[in-house]
Write an enzyme that holds these catalytic residues in place. Sequence first.
Site, PDB file in Angstrom:
ATOM      1  N   THR A   3      46.064  26.390  37.764  1.00  0.00           N
ATOM      2  CA  THR A   3      46.513  27.524  38.575  1.00  0.00           C
ATOM      3  C   THR A   3      47.327  27.111  39.797  1.00  0.00           C
ATOM      4  OG1 THR A   3      45.712  29.283  40.037  1.00  0.00           O
ATOM      5  CG2 THR A   3      44.257  27.421  39.748  1.00  0.00           C
TER       6      THR A   3
ATOM      7  N   LEU B 159      32.389  35.730  25.316  1.00  0.00           N
ATOM      8  CA  LEU B 159      32.548  37.185  25.261  1.00  0.00           C
ATOM      9  C   LEU B 159      31.912  37.896  26.447  1.00  0.00           C
ATOM     10  CD1 LEU B 159      32.122  37.701  21.412  1.00  0.00           C
ATOM     11  CD2 LEU B 159      34.238  37.653  22.729  1.00  0.00           C
TER      12      LEU B 159
ATOM     13  N   ARG C  47      54.201  36.655  45.724  1.00  0.00           N
ATOM     14  CA  ARG C  47      53.761  35.917  44.548  1.00  0.00           C
ATOM     15  C   ARG C  47      54.910  35.809  43.549  1.00  0.00           C
ATOM     16  NH1 ARG C  47      50.420  35.032  47.563  1.00  0.00           N
ATOM     17  NH2 ARG C  47      48.150  35.250  47.480  1.00  0.00           N
TER      18      ARG C  47
ATOM     19  N   GLY D 110      35.722  38.445  27.619  1.00  0.00           N
ATOM     20  CA  GLY D 110      36.729  38.581  26.574  1.00  0.00           C
ATOM     21  C   GLY D 110      36.360  39.702  25.609  1.00  0.00           C
TER      22      GLY D 110
ATOM     23  N   TYR E  83      38.020  28.862  43.761  1.00  0.00           N
ATOM     24  CA  TYR E  83      38.665  28.960  42.454  1.00  0.00           C
ATOM     25  C   TYR E  83      39.670  27.819  42.279  1.00  0.00           C
ATOM     26  CZ  TYR E  83      42.004  30.536  38.969  1.00  0.00           C
ATOM     27  OH  TYR E  83      42.862  30.587  37.901  1.00  0.00           O
TER      28      TYR E  83
ATOM     29  N   ALA F 248      38.912  29.123  29.089  1.00  0.00           N
ATOM     30  CA  ALA F 248      37.694  29.825  29.524  1.00  0.00           C
ATOM     31  C   ALA F 248      37.366  29.405  30.950  1.00  0.00           C
ATOM     32  CB  ALA F 248      36.537  29.472  28.609  1.00  0.00           C
TER      33      ALA F 248
ATOM     34  N   LYS G 126      39.444  24.334  39.795  1.00  0.00           N
ATOM     35  CA  LYS G 126      40.494  24.018  38.808  1.00  0.00           C
ATOM     36  C   LYS G 126      41.071  22.626  39.099  1.00  0.00           C
ATOM     37  CE  LYS G 126      40.897  27.694  36.092  1.00  0.00           C
ATOM     38  NZ  LYS G 126      41.128  27.746  34.668  1.00  0.00           N
TER      39      LYS G 126
HETATM   40  O1  UPG Z   1      44.061  45.645  44.943  1.00  0.00           O
HETATM   41  C1  UPG Z   1      44.832  44.694  45.217  1.00  0.00           C
HETATM   42  C2  UPG Z   1      44.953  43.554  44.395  1.00  0.00           C
HETATM   43  C3  UPG Z   1      45.813  42.544  44.790  1.00  0.00           C
HETATM   44  N1  UPG Z   1      46.527  42.643  45.936  1.00  0.00           N
HETATM   45  C4  UPG Z   1      47.406  41.542  46.334  1.00  0.00           C
HETATM   46  O2  UPG Z   1      48.299  41.270  45.278  1.00  0.00           O
HETATM   47  C5  UPG Z   1      48.608  39.880  45.211  1.00  0.00           C
HETATM   48  C6  UPG Z   1      48.267  39.393  43.816  1.00  0.00           C
HETATM   49  O3  UPG Z   1      46.865  39.481  43.648  1.00  0.00           O
HETATM   50  P1  UPG Z   1      46.154  39.306  42.239  1.00  0.00           P
HETATM   51  O4  UPG Z   1      46.863  40.104  41.212  1.00  0.00           O
HETATM   52  O5  UPG Z   1      44.706  39.576  42.457  1.00  0.00           O
HETATM   53  O6  UPG Z   1      46.402  37.791  41.894  1.00  0.00           O
HETATM   54  P2  UPG Z   1      46.033  36.475  42.749  1.00  0.00           P
HETATM   55  O7  UPG Z   1      44.833  36.634  43.573  1.00  0.00           O
HETATM   56  O8  UPG Z   1      47.280  36.052  43.452  1.00  0.00           O
HETATM   57  O9  UPG Z   1      45.580  35.430  41.666  1.00  0.00           O
HETATM   58  C7  UPG Z   1      46.166  35.389  40.442  1.00  0.00           C
HETATM   59  O10 UPG Z   1      47.162  34.431  40.513  1.00  0.00           O
HETATM   60  C8  UPG Z   1      46.706  33.104  40.643  1.00  0.00           C
HETATM   61  C9  UPG Z   1      47.866  32.171  40.803  1.00  0.00           C
HETATM   62  O11 UPG Z   1      48.608  32.509  41.942  1.00  0.00           O
HETATM   63  C10 UPG Z   1      45.913  32.809  39.393  1.00  0.00           C
HETATM   64  O12 UPG Z   1      45.567  31.475  39.336  1.00  0.00           O
HETATM   65  C11 UPG Z   1      44.683  33.685  39.414  1.00  0.00           C
HETATM   66  O13 UPG Z   1      43.886  33.422  38.287  1.00  0.00           O
HETATM   67  C12 UPG Z   1      45.083  35.110  39.404  1.00  0.00           C
HETATM   68  O14 UPG Z   1      43.924  35.917  39.615  1.00  0.00           O
HETATM   69  C13 UPG Z   1      47.750  39.209  46.289  1.00  0.00           C
HETATM   70  O15 UPG Z   1      48.543  39.029  47.415  1.00  0.00           O
HETATM   71  C14 UPG Z   1      46.672  40.241  46.588  1.00  0.00           C
HETATM   72  O16 UPG Z   1      46.201  40.179  47.915  1.00  0.00           O
HETATM   73  C15 UPG Z   1      46.430  43.749  46.748  1.00  0.00           C
HETATM   74  O17 UPG Z   1      47.083  43.851  47.783  1.00  0.00           O
HETATM   75  N2  UPG Z   1      45.583  44.753  46.375  1.00  0.00           N
END
Ligand code: UPG
Length: 417
Positions: free
Chosen positions: A116, A33, A220, A36, A140, A73, A144
């Site tokens: 991940t 928690l 992404r 969570g 990270y 977790a 994993k």
């Molecule tokens: O304020 C922000 C936040 C994010 N991003 C961009 O948005 C994309 C997605 O970012 P985010 O939503 O933070 O996700 P990721 O860092 O890609 O990571 C997520 O996606 C991964 C798998 O790709 C998972 O494993 C992680 O746990 C999860 O945090 C990335 O290119 C970031 O650089 C921005 O430009 N501005």
Amino acid sequence: MRILVTGGAGYIGSHVAALLHERGDTVRVVDDLSKGHVEAVKGPGLIRADLRRPQELEAAFSGGPWDAVIHLAASSLVGESMEAPARYYENNVVGGFHLVEAMRRHGVTRLVFSSTAAVYGEPERVPIVEEEPPRPTNPYGATKLAFEEMLHWYGEAYGLRSVSLRYFNVAGADPDRGLGEDHHPETHLIPILLEVALGQRERFQVFGDDYPTADGTCIRDYIHVLDLAEAHLLALDHLARGGASRTYNLGNGAGFSVREVCEAARRVIGRPIPTVVGPRRPGDPPVLVASSERIRAELGWVPRRPSVEEMIESAWHWRLAHPDGFPAKGRGEPGKAPQGAAEPPRAPSPSGADHLADPPLPPRLTRSQERKADGRYLVYYGFPGESAWEEGARAGGRPVDSATPGASPSGEDESCV
Ligand SMILES: O=c1ccn([C@@H]2O[C@H](COP(=O)(O)OP(=O)(O)O[C@H]3O[C@H](CO)[C@@H](O)[C@H](O)[C@H]3O)[C@@H](O)[C@H]2O)c(=O)[nH]1
């Protein structure tokens, strides 16, 4: 089935636990928690336990036998992991190790693991297939991957069967069940866009627009949290049928740039979302897009909500109903159900009487600290009644240098995926 769900009070875990509970499985959420929410556990039992503390894990496994563990977790932020790798190794690798050891002690041989896309780093081929050599570019992903490898060797030596699910970018919510995404602080793209649309933040910052992609922003692959949750049930059933250990990607196979997601959010929400371009975020690979052909072919997984608009819309509806996220509730005692949470389920006893009590917990480690001349803190851990140094020598406690005041051994920051 009787299932333990670690991190089941977090964003993804709460959706997984709710689906399992609804289909009639007996579910106990195991969550410290720290990130969570008690409110996110709808129906299953909940016990507070920190995976780094074996005695708390013992309480979590009490009342067995358990058929399987779903392990979510973890600390899970790419950017944070670049600044605090120790926290990631402790929460994700050390915590994971204690978990599989507890499984061994309790004879639990099936595990579904929340892995991940970050294990791939900068892949050579896109869409990424599971055979792509993992080369994480941040701690990270590295932690994993280390746990995936631990699972492999525990399988070889001890017969543990596991499914590692490599999530791509999870988004969306389940407003009908009252479940959504609520992180503090929020760092993820879509929830931040919603906060800007709600006026809770002034603007959205794009992390870099000089990547080698069409519009210069990172690409992404977004997957709806309910499609992802359903994959956990398929993985669990695969193991229950005696299936072998496997690794599966989970995404939709379609890439969206940060700018495209911003545009989609503006369309869905119908409000302005001011953006500004900032520097790159360290550790971010330019493109992560999944091939999920393997899980489709082998387990029959079909993502039923593939549109990014639908993900944003469901997240928006949940957010409108919960503008400040889940209400903050007390965390309660380790090894116990927090106030307001359902009682952890017990196995029915042969006589029909529920006589299984949680084992008594050994004394908790306490902490003491000294301020050093340079302003840093020296923190020791010890059992009550013993001086910290004595404890360090006799009871296996450890001194932790340069911890910040109020921090736990790892910064008390285990988040729940
Ligand atoms: O304020 C922000 C936040 C994010 N991003 C961009 O948005 C994309 C997605 O970012 P985010 O939503 O933070 O996700 P990721 O860092 O890609 O990571 C997520 O996606 C991964 C798998 O790709 C998972 O494993 C992680 O746990 C999860 O945090 C990335 O290119 C970031 O650089 C921005 O430009 N501005």
